[in-house]
Design a protein around this motif. Structure first.
Motif, short mmCIF file in Angstrom:
data_model
loop_
_atom_site.label_atom_id
_atom_site.label_comp_id
_atom_site.label_asym_id
_atom_site.label_seq_id
_atom_site.Cartn_x
_atom_site.Cartn_y
_atom_site.Cartn_z
N ILE A 142 0.84 -1.21 0.00
CA ILE A 142 0.00 0.00 0.00
C ILE A 142 0.87 1.26 0.00
O ILE A 142 0.62 2.20 -0.78
N ALA A 143 1.89 1.26 0.88
CA ALA A 143 2.77 2.43 0.96
C ALA A 143 3.52 2.63 -0.36
O ALA A 143 3.68 3.77 -0.82
N SER A 144 3.94 1.54 -0.98
CA SER A 144 4.66 1.64 -2.26
C SER A 144 3.76 2.19 -3.35
O SER A 144 4.18 3.02 -4.18
N LEU A 145 2.49 1.74 -3.39
CA LEU A 145 1.56 2.24 -4.40
C LEU A 145 1.32 3.74 -4.22
O LEU A 145 1.22 4.49 -5.21
N VAL A 146 1.23 4.15 -2.95
CA VAL A 146 1.05 5.59 -2.68
C VAL A 146 2.24 6.38 -3.23
O VAL A 146 2.08 7.42 -3.90
N MET A 147 3.45 5.87 -2.98
CA MET A 147 4.64 6.55 -3.47
C MET A 147 4.73 6.49 -5.00
O MET A 147 5.22 7.43 -5.64
N VAL A 148 4.28 5.37 -5.58
CA VAL A 148 4.28 5.23 -7.04
C VAL A 148 3.39 6.30 -7.67
O VAL A 148 3.79 7.01 -8.61
N LEU A 155 2.83 6.44 -15.01
CA LEU A 155 3.54 5.16 -14.99
C LEU A 155 2.89 4.18 -14.00
O LEU A 155 2.91 2.96 -14.21
N GLY A 156 2.30 4.70 -12.94
CA GLY A 156 1.64 3.85 -11.94
C GLY A 156 0.47 3.08 -12.51
O GLY A 156 0.13 2.00 -12.02
N ALA A 157 -0.15 3.60 -13.56
CA ALA A 157 -1.30 2.91 -14.18
C ALA A 157 -0.90 1.54 -14.72
O ALA A 157 -1.70 0.60 -14.72
N TYR A 158 0.35 1.43 -15.21
CA TYR A 158 0.80 0.14 -15.76
C TYR A 158 0.90 -0.94 -14.67
O TYR A 158 0.69 -2.13 -14.92
N VAL A 159 1.21 -0.51 -13.46
CA VAL A 159 1.28 -1.46 -12.34
C VAL A 159 -0.10 -2.00 -12.02
O VAL A 159 -0.29 -3.20 -11.79
N LEU A 160 -1.09 -1.10 -12.01
CA LEU A 160 -2.46 -1.51 -11.70
C LEU A 160 -2.99 -2.51 -12.71
O LEU A 160 -3.81 -3.39 -12.36
N VAL A 161 -2.55 -2.41 -13.96
CA VAL A 161 -2.99 -3.36 -14.99
C VAL A 161 -2.48 -4.77 -14.69
O VAL A 161 -3.16 -5.76 -14.96
N ALA A 162 -1.29 -4.87 -14.09
CA ALA A 162 -0.69 -6.18 -13.83
C ALA A 162 -1.29 -6.87 -12.62
O ALA A 162 -1.25 -8.11 -12.52
N LEU A 163 -1.87 -6.11 -11.70
CA LEU A 163 -2.34 -6.69 -10.44
C LEU A 163 -3.43 -7.75 -10.62
O LEU A 163 -3.39 -8.79 -9.94
N PRO A 164 -4.43 -7.56 -11.47
CA PRO A 164 -5.46 -8.61 -11.63
C PRO A 164 -4.87 -9.95 -12.06
O PRO A 164 -5.34 -11.01 -11.60
N PHE A 165 -3.84 -9.94 -12.91
CA PHE A 165 -3.23 -11.20 -13.35
C PHE A 165 -2.53 -11.90 -12.18
O PHE A 165 -2.59 -13.13 -12.04
N LEU A 166 -1.87 -11.08 -11.36
CA LEU A 166 -1.23 -11.65 -10.17
C LEU A 166 -2.27 -12.26 -9.23
O LEU A 166 -2.09 -13.35 -8.69
N TYR A 278 10.17 1.84 -5.93
CA TYR A 278 8.82 1.70 -5.38
C TYR A 278 8.06 0.56 -6.07
O TYR A 278 7.35 -0.22 -5.41
N ILE A 279 8.22 0.51 -7.40
CA ILE A 279 7.56 -0.57 -8.16
C ILE A 279 8.09 -1.93 -7.70
O ILE A 279 7.33 -2.88 -7.53
N PHE A 280 9.40 -2.00 -7.51
CA PHE A 280 10.01 -3.25 -7.06
C PHE A 280 9.41 -3.68 -5.72
O PHE A 280 9.02 -4.84 -5.54
N HIS A 281 9.33 -2.75 -4.77
CA HIS A 281 8.77 -3.06 -3.46
C HIS A 281 7.30 -3.44 -3.56
O HIS A 281 6.83 -4.36 -2.87
N ALA A 282 6.55 -2.75 -4.41
CA ALA A 282 5.11 -3.03 -4.56
C ALA A 282 4.88 -4.43 -5.12
O ALA A 282 4.13 -5.24 -4.55
N LEU A 283 5.52 -4.72 -6.26
CA LEU A 283 5.30 -6.03 -6.90
C LEU A 283 5.93 -7.16 -6.10
O LEU A 283 5.36 -8.25 -5.98
N PHE A 284 7.13 -6.89 -5.54
CA PHE A 284 7.77 -7.94 -4.75
C PHE A 284 6.97 -8.22 -3.48
O PHE A 284 6.86 -9.38 -3.05
N SER A 285 6.40 -7.19 -2.88
CA SER A 285 5.56 -7.38 -1.70
C SER A 285 4.33 -8.20 -2.05
O SER A 285 3.92 -9.08 -1.29
N PHE A 286 3.75 -7.90 -3.20
CA PHE A 286 2.58 -8.66 -3.63
C PHE A 286 2.96 -10.12 -3.85
O PHE A 286 2.21 -11.04 -3.46
N MET A 287 4.11 -10.33 -4.46
CA MET A 287 4.55 -11.70 -4.71
C MET A 287 4.81 -12.44 -3.40
O MET A 287 4.43 -13.60 -3.24
#
Length: 577
Positions: A142-148, A155-166, A278-287
């Protein structure tokens, strides 16, 4: 999850500090890229060495604090998980101690061993990951997404597109892992059962040259366990490559789009570097959180199995405020007792048993194999409860006693002499923990065990191997009898406890017991007529029914069942013919 939450909340203080360390670690992890961004965009861009050094020192301090936070997090996590696992095992063990034979048969001894050991271990592994990453990753995400979004919303919009697949991948894996986990644990139970049977019956297996058969039986279950484990691990291992593929795809696309924005002057280099962190922390945290989510079904299976054992209430309940003392000692009466095993009410193994015994008397039980002799006396200490009628000990129904007080009145020696690993002294003190060495040696002498105990180099401190394997069958029986004698109970129960003794030792032992138990009641179950000929009263059982009561001489004349048993063991002279 309810079980794990219940035990985790018992460590609220440690949990609070664990949370503080997690929160501090997140701030530090996200603070570093922010400081790096300022160093590049302000210090490097303006060639300000003083500013660069200042930010560098702050980053160094942040790293040191981060290391301390991480070490503290590991410490508190370890304390909590070990406390939780130890508490679960202790409570489960205490629960199992209160089980009757019915619950052991219902759940199975191998399964109970697995629940105390392997299932508790699976919960520990899950809790370790949950407390270290399970708390951290949602907040980090959550904190990483806020910073993103704060750094670059486009650029943050591209991260949100990947989340449903994860998310779809995590849910799918969790759904398929649950039945695989159940199957794996079931196979582990069967593996444990076969191994336990094999080790305990090793002599029989070798005597019948059936090693190959046992290897095949074990191999079949082992292959099933291997297959279920492979399927589960294959499913789990497929997640990480998939996540990393999606993760790297998103990162590559963001770097490409970020480079375009830097070239257009809408994004600074420092911000892109911080954004990538931030993206690394967000996606890695999700993983990482998805890994916890995927581990949960396996831990949930183990928790459910433990909860099932915890929730299983023994059929034999200890009465609240049960009787603990009586005015008389050693009086026993069976009043029209019928017993059937739970779930088999239509086939009672004891029917309408009525008899009595008093201090100073020896009452013996004899009958063909399966006639219900052992079952009948196991009703006295409430190893089972009667189906109908009542059993009175000193005028009180055994069901109205405090169980501990009832069993304290009894010295019980089972068919199979059981010795526990430890010293000889520790085994004898099972009978009476306050007994002196003098009392222990006296009990050993009464049990006719002095001859071999006196030859032991360490005496009472001799170590007993697992199952008492360093003693013979007859020696184990005599030590088990000595353990009962140490208690000096009001009621002795010998369940075919002289079967491994030779006739001379048997006779000497019974003679000593008769002298030492003049104020106690003695019940003897035996297969040998010679063991019980001198009993005050012999009760003959046949297919669960009492078909004769009397002395040896009386039963020879009045009971055809007893006569048939006696005539198969005694000479005509001994039969009085």
């Amino acid at each position: 999850m309810k079980l794990m939450l219940h035990y985790t909340l018992k460590n609220k203080g440690l949990l609070f500090f664990n949370f503080i360390c997690v929160f501090g670690f997140i701030i530090i992890e996200l603070g570093l890229p922010t400081l790096l961004s300022q160093m590049i965009d302000v210090g490097v861009a303006n060639n300000d060495d003083a500013y660069i050094k200042k930010i560098g020192l702050i980053m160094l301090a942040v790293v040191v604090v981060g290391v301390l936070m991480n070490i503290s997090l590991g410490y508190f996590m370890s304390r909590i998980t070990t406390n939780v696992t130890a508490s679960i095992r202790q409570d489960l063990f205490e629960k199992i101690q209160g089980y009757s034979h019915n619950e052991y048969e219902q759940l199975g001894v191998p399964s109970l061993i697995t629940r105390v050991t392997n299932d508790a271990y699976q919960i520990m592994l899950f809790m370790q990951n949950l407390l270290r990453t399970g708390f951290m990753t949602p907040m980090m995400f959550i904190a990483s997404l806020v910073m993103v979004i704060r750094t670059s919303a486009s650029l943050g919009a591209y991260v949100l597109v990947a989340l449903p697949f994860l998310l779809i991948g995590v849910v799918a894996i969790a759904r398929f892992s649950d039945p695989l986990s159940r199957k794996q644990q079931g196979n582990f139970d069967r593996l444990n059962n076969i191994l336990r049977e094999n080790l305990s019956g090793l002599r029989v297996i070798r005597a019948f040259v059936n090693e190959d058969f046992e290897e095949g039986r074990f191999g079949k279950v082992n292959d099933a366990f291997e297959k279920s484990s492979k399927n589960l691990f294959r499913l789990m291992s497929s997640a990480q490559p998939g996540f990393f593929f999606l993760f790297n795809t998103v990162m590559a696309y963001i770097i490409w789009q970020g480079s375009i924005q830097i070239d257009a002057g809408t994004l600074e280099v420092g911000n892109l570097i911080a954004f990538i962190e931030y993206i690394f922390h967000a996606l890695f945290s999700f993983m990482m959180f998805s890994t916890i989510f995927m581990m949960y079904p396996r831990a949930a299976v183990s928790a459910n199995r433990i909860q099932e054992a915890m929730d299983t209430e023994p059929i034999i309940e200890n009465k609240e405020n049960g009787v603990t003392t009586t005015e008389t000692n050693g009086y026993l009466a069976f009043d029209d007792v019928t017993f059937a095993y739970p779930g088999h009410a239509e086939a009672p193994v004891i029917r309408d048993a009525t008899f009595s015994a008093k201090p100073g008397e020896t009452v013996a039980f004899i009958g063909s194999t399966g006639s219900g002799k052992s079952t009948l006396i196991q009703l006295i200490p409430r190893l089972y409860d009667v189906s109908e009628g009542e059993i009175l000990v000193d005028g009180v129904d055994v069901r109205d006693y405090d169980i501990a007080a009832l069993r304290q009145k009894i010295g019980y020696v089972p068919q199979k002499a059981v010795l526990f690993s430890g010293t000889l002294r520790e085994n004898l003190l099972y009978g009476n923990k306050d007994a002196t060495d003098e009392e222990l040696y006296e009990a050993i002498d009464i049990a006719q065990a002095s001859d071999f105990v006196s030859e032991l180099a360490d005496g009472l401190d001799t170590q007993i191997a697992e199952g008492g394997s360093n003693f013979s069958g007859g020696q184990k029986q005599r030590l088990a009898i000595a353990r009962a004698v140490v208690r000096r109970p009001d009621l002795y129960i010998f369940d075919d406890s002289f079967s491994a003794l030779d006739f001379a030792t048997d006779a000497k032992l019974r003679e000593r017991i008769d002298k030492e138990t003049t104020n106690a009641t003695v019940l003897i179950v035996a297969q040998r007529v010679s063991t019980i000929m001198g009993a005050d009263r012999i009760i003959v059982l046949n297919e669960g029914n009492i078909v004769g009561i009397g002395t040896h001489e009386e039963l020879l004349k009045s009971s055809s069942v007893y006569y048939d048993i006696a005539s198969s063991q005694l000479t005509k002279e001994e039969l009085g013919q």
